[in-house]
Design an enzyme around this catalytic site. Sequence first.
Site, PDB file in Angstrom:
ATOM      1  N   TYR A 299     -16.297 -22.664  -6.409  1.00 43.10           N
ATOM      2  CA  TYR A 299     -17.842 -21.910  -6.553  1.00 43.10           C
ATOM      3  C   TYR A 299     -17.652 -20.579  -7.330  1.00 43.10           C
ATOM      4  CZ  TYR A 299     -19.099 -25.420  -3.163  1.00 43.10           C
ATOM      5  OH  TYR A 299     -19.417 -26.564  -2.445  1.00 43.10           O
TER       6      TYR A 299
ATOM      7  N   LEU B  57     -31.068 -29.703   1.842  1.00 42.52           N
ATOM      8  CA  LEU B  57     -32.440 -29.566   1.364  1.00 42.52           C
ATOM      9  C   LEU B  57     -32.738 -30.181  -0.079  1.00 42.52           C
ATOM     10  CD1 LEU B  57     -32.754 -25.617   2.327  1.00 42.52           C
ATOM     11  CD2 LEU B  57     -33.371 -27.599   3.756  1.00 42.52           C
ATOM     12  N   ALA B  58     -31.925 -31.182  -0.496  1.00 40.77           N
ATOM     13  CA  ALA B  58     -32.131 -32.028  -1.617  1.00 40.77           C
ATOM     14  C   ALA B  58     -32.337 -30.731  -2.769  1.00 40.77           C
ATOM     15  CB  ALA B  58     -32.902 -32.795  -1.559  1.00 40.77           C
TER      16      ALA B  58
ATOM     17  N   GLY C 206     -40.578 -28.343  -0.453  1.00 42.13           N
ATOM     18  CA  GLY C 206     -42.072 -28.789  -0.790  1.00 42.13           C
ATOM     19  C   GLY C 206     -42.507 -27.841  -2.160  1.00 42.13           C
TER      20      GLY C 206
HETATM   21  N1  LIG Z   1     -18.730 -30.883  -1.015  1.00 39.24           N
HETATM   22  C1  LIG Z   1     -19.475 -30.850  -1.949  1.00 39.24           C
HETATM   23  O1  LIG Z   1     -19.051 -31.705  -2.996  1.00 39.24           O
HETATM   24  C2  LIG Z   1     -20.516 -29.829  -2.251  1.00 39.24           C
HETATM   25  C3  LIG Z   1     -21.691 -29.985  -3.250  1.00 39.24           C
HETATM   26  C4  LIG Z   1     -22.825 -29.349  -3.334  1.00 39.24           C
HETATM   27  C5  LIG Z   1     -22.970 -28.291  -2.132  1.00 39.24           C
HETATM   28  N2  LIG Z   1     -22.026 -28.292  -0.960  1.00 39.24           N
HETATM   29  C6  LIG Z   1     -22.186 -27.280  -0.026  1.00 39.24           C
HETATM   30  O2  LIG Z   1     -23.585 -27.192   0.541  1.00 39.24           O
HETATM   31  C7  LIG Z   1     -24.164 -26.085   0.402  1.00 39.24           C
HETATM   32  C8  LIG Z   1     -25.708 -26.440   0.230  1.00 39.24           C
HETATM   33  O3  LIG Z   1     -26.080 -26.829  -0.891  1.00 39.24           O
HETATM   34  P1  LIG Z   1     -26.852 -26.344  -1.990  1.00 39.24           P
HETATM   35  O4  LIG Z   1     -26.951 -24.989  -1.605  1.00 39.24           O
HETATM   36  O5  LIG Z   1     -26.416 -26.611  -3.458  1.00 39.24           O
HETATM   37  O6  LIG Z   1     -28.276 -27.250  -1.835  1.00 39.24           O
HETATM   38  P2  LIG Z   1     -29.569 -27.037  -0.544  1.00 39.24           P
HETATM   39  O7  LIG Z   1     -28.924 -26.659   0.417  1.00 39.24           O
HETATM   40  O8  LIG Z   1     -29.912 -28.532  -0.575  1.00 39.24           O
HETATM   41  O9  LIG Z   1     -30.399 -26.281  -1.311  1.00 39.24           O
HETATM   42  C9  LIG Z   1     -30.079 -24.792  -0.921  1.00 39.24           C
HETATM   43  C10 LIG Z   1     -31.401 -24.340  -1.979  1.00 39.24           C
HETATM   44  O10 LIG Z   1     -32.800 -24.412  -1.642  1.00 39.24           O
HETATM   45  C11 LIG Z   1     -33.456 -23.194  -1.695  1.00 39.24           C
HETATM   46  N3  LIG Z   1     -34.046 -22.816  -0.590  1.00 39.24           N
HETATM   47  C12 LIG Z   1     -33.393 -22.659   0.605  1.00 39.24           C
HETATM   48  N4  LIG Z   1     -34.282 -22.200   1.732  1.00 39.24           N
HETATM   49  C13 LIG Z   1     -35.381 -22.395   1.170  1.00 39.24           C
HETATM   50  C14 LIG Z   1     -36.490 -21.993   1.641  1.00 39.24           C
HETATM   51  N5  LIG Z   1     -36.625 -21.579   3.096  1.00 39.24           N
HETATM   52  N6  LIG Z   1     -37.694 -22.318   1.111  1.00 39.24           N
HETATM   53  C15 LIG Z   1     -37.599 -22.600  -0.185  1.00 39.24           C
HETATM   54  N7  LIG Z   1     -36.350 -22.888  -0.812  1.00 39.24           N
HETATM   55  C16 LIG Z   1     -35.213 -22.863   0.150  1.00 39.24           C
HETATM   56  C17 LIG Z   1     -32.600 -22.236  -2.359  1.00 39.24           C
HETATM   57  O11 LIG Z   1     -32.637 -22.330  -3.779  1.00 39.24           O
HETATM   58  P3  LIG Z   1     -33.598 -21.306  -4.767  1.00 39.24           P
HETATM   59  O12 LIG Z   1     -33.878 -20.158  -3.948  1.00 39.24           O
HETATM   60  O13 LIG Z   1     -32.949 -21.294  -5.891  1.00 39.24           O
HETATM   61  O14 LIG Z   1     -34.872 -22.266  -4.678  1.00 39.24           O
HETATM   62  C18 LIG Z   1     -31.179 -22.634  -2.017  1.00 39.24           C
HETATM   63  O15 LIG Z   1     -30.314 -22.077  -2.713  1.00 39.24           O
HETATM   64  C19 LIG Z   1     -23.595 -25.465  -0.860  1.00 39.24           C
HETATM   65  O16 LIG Z   1     -23.718 -23.853  -0.806  1.00 39.24           O
HETATM   66  C20 LIG Z   1     -22.152 -25.560  -0.696  1.00 39.24           C
HETATM   67  O17 LIG Z   1     -21.573 -24.946   0.459  1.00 39.24           O
HETATM   68  C21 LIG Z   1     -20.732 -28.777  -1.405  1.00 39.24           C
END
Ligand SMILES: NC(=O)c1ccc[n+]([C@@H]2O[C@H](COP(=O)([O-])OP(=O)(O)OC[C@H]3O[C@@H](n4cnc5c(N)ncnc54)[C@H](OP(=O)(O)O)[C@@H]3O)[C@@H](O)[C@H]2O)c1
Length: 320
Positions: free
Chosen positions: A53, A214-215, A221
């Site tokens: 990352y 959170l997809a 939403g």
């Molecule tokens: N093992 C793997 O292969 C793998 C792959 C992917 C991720 N991960 C891990 O999982 C974690 C989570 O994945 P992710 O961050 O990609 O996706 P996620 O948690 O599904 O989505 C997070 C994103 O949603 C938005 N968000 C968060 N809280 C919010 C709120 N209260 N209201 C509105 N929007 C909100 C923010 O983006 P914006 O502000 O940009 O909208 C945030 O960065 C990563 O940080 C990583 O540690 C692991």
Amino acid sequence: MKKRQLGHSGIEVPTLCLGGNVFGWTADEPRSFEVLDALLESGLNFVDTADVYSHWAPGNHGGESETIIGKWFKARGNRSQVILATKVGLPMGEGKQGLSRNYIRQAVEDSLQRLQTDYIDLYQSHRDDESTSQAETLGVYADLIREGKVRAIGASNFTAERLQSALEVSRKQNLPRYESLQPEYNLHDRVGYESALEAVCVKNGLGVIPYFSLASGFLSGKYRSAADAASRPRTEMLKKYFNERGMRILESLGEVARELKAKPVQVALAWLMARPSITAPIASATTVEQLHELVGATRLELPHGAVEKLNQASAETVTA
Ligand SMILES: NC(=O)c1ccc[n+]([C@@H]2O[C@H](COP(=O)([O-])OP(=O)(O)OC[C@H]3O[C@@H](n4cnc5c(N)ncnc54)[C@H](OP(=O)(O)O)[C@@H]3O)[C@@H](O)[C@H]2O)c1
């Protein structure tokens, strides 16, 4: 704050883990520090990152997220307060990838240096590596645990068969076992985990810390169409959600959130936390306000009727 055991590792974690893939990408260093500070102030202390990352951001090479977390540990002197999970295995440059003994030996030192620490609480295989024997990978992890550099190990993105076979190798050869799985899993993307992985995790008592909880922000939403998401850094990841089922899920999330006077992100996380096999969903935040909303999910109990409503709205065919 509620805590759960992470598999049989002996490590206790809160019911929510902060994702670190935004550090050095959609959250710069000062913002990352603010979000991390707010996490600890909220009583949570579980952070997930990876060596790779956030290599996909323009100008980055990988290692940026670990570097920011390391600077934060140093600035705050708080390493011992945090349960830190990181990962190894995805490409970090020429010849630097996979789960071989030699590569993991080198990669762990690089991670420790960037993180400015001498141990990692949970070291995860980021994805399977079929070109290396599972005994070799587990053998080097055994050495790292013995040396005190790693407390427990986990797997991510493994198939059910390969996870089960790794657990067998650990048992038969008296090697440490993967104590956790990190799969993609959320209200929209269910089949990949529920079809076979969930059963392996339950049967073996593994901790499960799903990602994309959170997809990628869809379940908040805030996007109602692909056009809404078009200018966002996560446009590509969000594309697959704008379909009839996705809209149905948003509708029911909105209804449950209104009934419970909560936010859709909190309901989406609480639904995951309520699944018997789930230890702690991982979600990232790019602002302190988002972080506070996510933390609110740890205090939300979904009534049975709400879980049923969400299950029905998100049902998809389970194939196995
Ligand atoms: N093992 C793997 O292969 C793998 C792959 C992917 C991720 N991960 C891990 O999982 C974690 C989570 O994945 P992710 O961050 O990609 O996706 P996620 O948690 O599904 O989505 C997070 C994103 O949603 C938005 N968000 C968060 N809280 C919010 C709120 N209260 N209201 C509105 N929007 C909100 C923010 O983006 P914006 O502000 O940009 O909208 C945030 O960065 C990563 O940080 C990583 O540690 C692991």
